[in-house]
Design a protein around this motif. Structure first.
Motif, PDB file in Angstrom:
ATOM      1  N   GLU A 293       0.832  -1.201   0.000  1.00  0.00           N
ATOM      2  CA  GLU A 293       0.000   0.000   0.000  1.00  0.00           C
ATOM      3  C   GLU A 293       0.870   1.257   0.000  1.00  0.00           C
ATOM      4  OE1 GLU A 293      -2.792   2.167   3.340  1.00  0.00           O
ATOM      5  OE2 GLU A 293      -3.137   0.034   2.966  1.00  0.00           O
ATOM      6  N   GLU A 294       0.506   2.215  -0.831  1.00  0.00           N
ATOM      7  CA  GLU A 294       1.168   3.517  -0.841  1.00  0.00           C
ATOM      8  C   GLU A 294       0.421   4.414   0.130  1.00  0.00           C
ATOM      9  OE1 GLU A 294       4.072   6.113  -1.625  1.00  0.00           O
ATOM     10  OE2 GLU A 294       3.947   4.140  -2.583  1.00  0.00           O
ATOM     11  N   LEU A 295       1.067   4.798   1.226  1.00  0.00           N
ATOM     12  CA  LEU A 295       0.395   5.582   2.262  1.00  0.00           C
ATOM     13  C   LEU A 295       0.150   7.008   1.774  1.00  0.00           C
ATOM     14  CD1 LEU A 295       1.613   3.128   3.813  1.00  0.00           C
ATOM     15  CD2 LEU A 295       1.907   4.638   5.760  1.00  0.00           C
ATOM     16  N   ASN A 296      -1.010   7.539   2.110  1.00  0.00           N
ATOM     17  CA  ASN A 296      -1.387   8.910   1.738  1.00  0.00           C
ATOM     18  C   ASN A 296      -0.596   9.905   2.590  1.00  0.00           C
ATOM     19  OD1 ASN A 296      -2.544  11.362   1.131  1.00  0.00           O
ATOM     20  ND2 ASN A 296      -4.657  10.706   1.495  1.00  0.00           N
TER      21      ASN A 296
ATOM     22  N   ARG B 119      -2.524  12.685   8.520  1.00  0.00           N
ATOM     23  CA  ARG B 119      -1.722  12.618   9.740  1.00  0.00           C
ATOM     24  C   ARG B 119      -1.706  11.171  10.226  1.00  0.00           C
ATOM     25  NH1 ARG B 119      -0.995  17.948  11.671  1.00  0.00           N
ATOM     26  NH2 ARG B 119      -2.474  19.436  10.798  1.00  0.00           N
ATOM     27  N   ILE B 120      -0.685  10.833  11.015  1.00  0.00           N
ATOM     28  CA  ILE B 120      -0.532   9.459  11.512  1.00  0.00           C
ATOM     29  C   ILE B 120      -1.789   8.981  12.220  1.00  0.00           C
ATOM     30  CG2 ILE B 120       0.721   8.036  13.186  1.00  0.00           C
ATOM     31  CD1 ILE B 120       3.221   9.719  12.560  1.00  0.00           C
TER      32      ILE B 120
ATOM     33  N   ARG C 131       3.846  12.083   5.084  1.00  0.00           N
ATOM     34  CA  ARG C 131       4.914  12.384   4.117  1.00  0.00           C
ATOM     35  C   ARG C 131       6.241  12.723   4.795  1.00  0.00           C
ATOM     36  NH1 ARG C 131       1.326  16.794   3.397  1.00  0.00           N
ATOM     37  NH2 ARG C 131       2.059  18.720   4.402  1.00  0.00           N
ATOM     38  N   ARG C 132       6.199  13.071   6.071  1.00  0.00           N
ATOM     39  CA  ARG C 132       7.422  13.438   6.785  1.00  0.00           C
ATOM     40  C   ARG C 132       8.095  12.241   7.455  1.00  0.00           C
ATOM     41  NH1 ARG C 132       7.020  18.730  10.335  1.00  0.00           N
ATOM     42  NH2 ARG C 132       9.281  18.434  10.096  1.00  0.00           N
ATOM     43  N   LEU C 133       7.503  11.058   7.312  1.00  0.00           N
ATOM     44  CA  LEU C 133       8.061   9.863   7.950  1.00  0.00           C
ATOM     45  C   LEU C 133       9.143   9.241   7.074  1.00  0.00           C
ATOM     46  CD1 LEU C 133       4.833   8.078   9.277  1.00  0.00           C
ATOM     47  CD2 LEU C 133       6.291   9.731  10.456  1.00  0.00           C
ATOM     48  N   SER C 134      10.060   8.531   7.729  1.00  0.00           N
ATOM     49  CA  SER C 134      11.058   7.766   6.987  1.00  0.00           C
ATOM     50  C   SER C 134      10.399   6.514   6.417  1.00  0.00           C
ATOM     51  CB  SER C 134      12.205   7.363   7.917  1.00  0.00           C
ATOM     52  OG  SER C 134      11.756   6.402   8.860  1.00  0.00           O
TER      53      SER C 134
END
Length: 628
Positions: free
Chosen positions: A389-392, A396-397, A437-440
């Motif tokens: 899955e490509e996360l949106n 937010r988390i 989007r800011r996650l590794s």
């Protein structure tokens, strides 16, 4: 030696690490540990010169060479395998590259005199630069990594093959410091074992990030831990690191308690309304402010609850003569298997043998060519797989997890909120409002894993769950699975994970056959090694009539003297090992002394193992002579 002074790096307002000071010397074998998102890969890139630091210095001699293997290597698709691994400006690399090219041209046109002359010229240069040993070493590495066609273009390789080529290139390049970011990802257990042994004799220094804890334990002699922007250093391997980290956390807890008590006293003084006109009293206000600002990182999250699941009936999954082929090649020969409630099943075998295919068949995402899959009515499957899955990135988390469920329930019907589950999976409350989007990459995989678990499945299918997850997350996942009341079926190359989670194995042999083994991975490996030793022993048996040890009527004089003293020697070595363990514990924070003692302990244990092996051989001989 490479020296790091006051190193700092940030992305936006997030400080990854700061004020880092350390050194890397020639024979260091360093494992870098930290939760995904703490900046491990960035730290490696800064040291290798790929990314700049915000502040600080990295000092080393001018001719110091760093070789870096990224987690996802980028290769030149137009080059052949041999051109890729000999890539570089070092004289020996150029010589070997040109020699291989000349050899290939001659093989393509053996009667061409120009090609013959060029090969002869390159052979002379190989002599001049003493490149033959390096060439042999390179070919050996390629063979061990399963790369046979060295003239194949990189663009024709699979993802796993490209990773192996990148590893070969990194190992072959001359370097003072070799940096490896997750080198064991997508490698099978046999290749990981070979790489493990190879790195122990590597001439330069090593700095590596890996989730494979057996690999980490066997290869390293120092550990760097990146935690909340601070780098902690430990002498010794992963096992010693765990002991020292526990001691450090206990000291921090004691320090935090002392800090809190001091703060309470100071606040009590403040609340009594003491006047703040004098210099001393103003200084006391400043002291209180400093105490309030000081932060401790002593909170540890553990999965300490019995997770709940949807009720699972008696029938789970039954495979009835299930078989699968691709392009006429049988990947899975028809076989039967009955999955029971609370089963802990591991699926192992070389890459490309059909392990993930079997998971897809169980999940009914693929149909078998032969046979049937019977799935119970109460079965609710949760399937974690790579690239699912490509996360949106705009979510937010917390919102991503709440899309699945606001709460889940424990076995005792207690409520656990999405926020609490995120905390247990190493996403603290303030971070839960961060955009995805800011996650590794590793943090995204951890988040996706949690989403699968939040669906409250009663049958968990896990396809290589340890890839891209950090050691701390894996520990949390293992605790979760140990309390999980449903079925766990996992494909994995992670030996430590398999030992902790599974109780039975399906072993893919590579010819379509699947063997069944009761036990964990280490027990399976032990059985395989025992069988190999027995087979080796049969081959080494000498033909009848030869003068062999087994035909002798008694021990030789030297063997008899050895037999009389060997048990005392073993007892003495065992006492030495225990004494060294106690000294290591007593060394406490004196890491230099601990490292010296650790080396002595390892040498003593190796000697003990040799003596035990020799004792076994001698005792068998004695028994055989006594029977005669």
């Amino acid at each position: 030696m490479l020296t790091i002074e006051q190193l700092q790096k940030a992305y936006g307002d997030k400080i990854l690490f700061q004020n880092i000071n350390c050194t890397i010397t020639n024979r260091d074998r360093i494992g870098l540990i930290g939760v995904n998102g703490t900046g491990k890969s960035t730290f490696l890139k800064v040291i290798s010169g790929i990314e700049p630091s915000d502040e600080g210095l990295i000092k080393h001699p001018k001719d110091y060479k760093v070789e870096y293997l990224p987690q996802t290597p980028e290769l030149d698709a137009q080059l052949t395998v041999i051109e890729q691994i000999y890539y570089g400006e070092a004289v020996i690399m150029k010589t070997m590259r040109q020699y291989e090219q000349a050899l290939l041209r001659l093989e393509q046109d053996p009667m061409n005199e120009a090609n013959q002359e060029k090969l002869l010229q390159m052979q002379q240069q190989m002599d001049e630069h003493e490149a033959w040993d390096a060439n042999t070493k390179a070919k050996t590495i390629l063979t061990k990594l399963g790369i046979s066609n060295v003239n194949q273009h990189v663009q024709a390789l699979s993802g796993g093959q490209k990773k192996r080529v990148a590893i070969a290139k990194a190992l072959i390049q001359p370097a003072d410091l070799l940096i490896l970011d997750e080198p064991t990802n997508h490698l099978d257990n046999e290749t990981i074992s070979w790489l493990e042994n190879y790195l122990t004799s590597y001439k330069g220094a090593l700095l590596l990030v890996t989730h494979d804890r057996y690999f980490l334990n066997r290869v390293t002699n120092r550990i760097f831990e990146l935690d909340n922007g601070t780098l902690y250093t430990y002498e010794g391997n992963y096992e010693l690191f765990l002991e020292k980290k526990a001691e450090r956390e206990e000291l921090e807890k004691a320090g935090q308690q002392k800090h809190e008590n001091t703060l309470k006293r100071e606040l009590a003084w403040l609340r009594r309304g003491a006047r703040a006109r004098s210099t001393k009293q103003k200084a006391r206000f400043e002291r209180i402010d400093d105490l309030q600002q000081k932060k401790f990182h002593t909170k540890k999250e553990n999965v300490d609850f019995q997770v709940g699941t949807t009720r699972l009936g008696k029938q789970v999954v039954e495979l009835d003569q299930v078989g699968k082929s691709y392009s006429g090649k049988e990947i899975i020969a028809p076989f039967n298997y009955l999955i029971n409630r609370e089963e802990r099943l591991g699926i192992i075998g070389p890459n490309g043998t059909g392990k993930s295919t079997l998971l897809n068949i169980i999940a009914q995402r693929q149909k078998p060519d032969t046979g049937e899959v019977h799935v119970g009515e109460t079965v609710k499957i949760g399937y974690y797989t790579q690239g699912e899955e490509e996360l949106n990135g705009d979510l937010r988390i917390i919102d991503y997890i709440r899309e699945v469920a606001q709460v889940i329930y424990t076995k005792d019907k207690e409520v656990i909120t999405a926020e609490q589950m995120l905390e247990r999976f190493l996403f603290p409350r303030p971070k839960q409002w961060t955009y995805i989007r800011r996650l590794s990459g590793g943090e995204k995989r951890r988040l996706y894993l949690l989403k699968v678990l939040m669906t409250e499945p009663n049958v968990l299918l896990l396809d290589e769950p340890t890839n891209d997850l950090d050691v701390q997350t894996l520990s949390v996942l293992e605790e979760y699975l140990n309390q999980f009341p449903g079925v766990v079926i996992t494909v994995s190359h992670d030996r430590y994970f398999l030992d902790r989670v599974v109780e039975t194995l399906l072993v893919f042999t590579g010819d379509g056959q699947i063997e069944h083994f009761y036990g964990n991975y280490s027990e399976y490996l032990s059985q395989v090694q025992q069988i190999e030793q027995e087979e080796k022993g049969k081959k080494q048996k000498v033909k009848p009539g030869k003068d062999t040890d087994t035909k002798r009527k008694k021990l030789s004089y030297n063997e008899q003297k050895e037999w009389e003293t060997i048990e005392d020697e073993i007892m003495s070595l065992e006492e030495n090992v225990e004494h060294l363990r106690m000294e290591i514990q007593a060394a406490d924070s004196d890491f230099e002394k601990a490292q010296e003692l650790y080396e002595k302990q390892k040498q003593t244990e190796d000697e003990l193992e040799r003596k035990m092996t020799r004792w076994e051989k001698l005792s068998l001989m004695v028994e055989e002579f006594e029977e005669k």
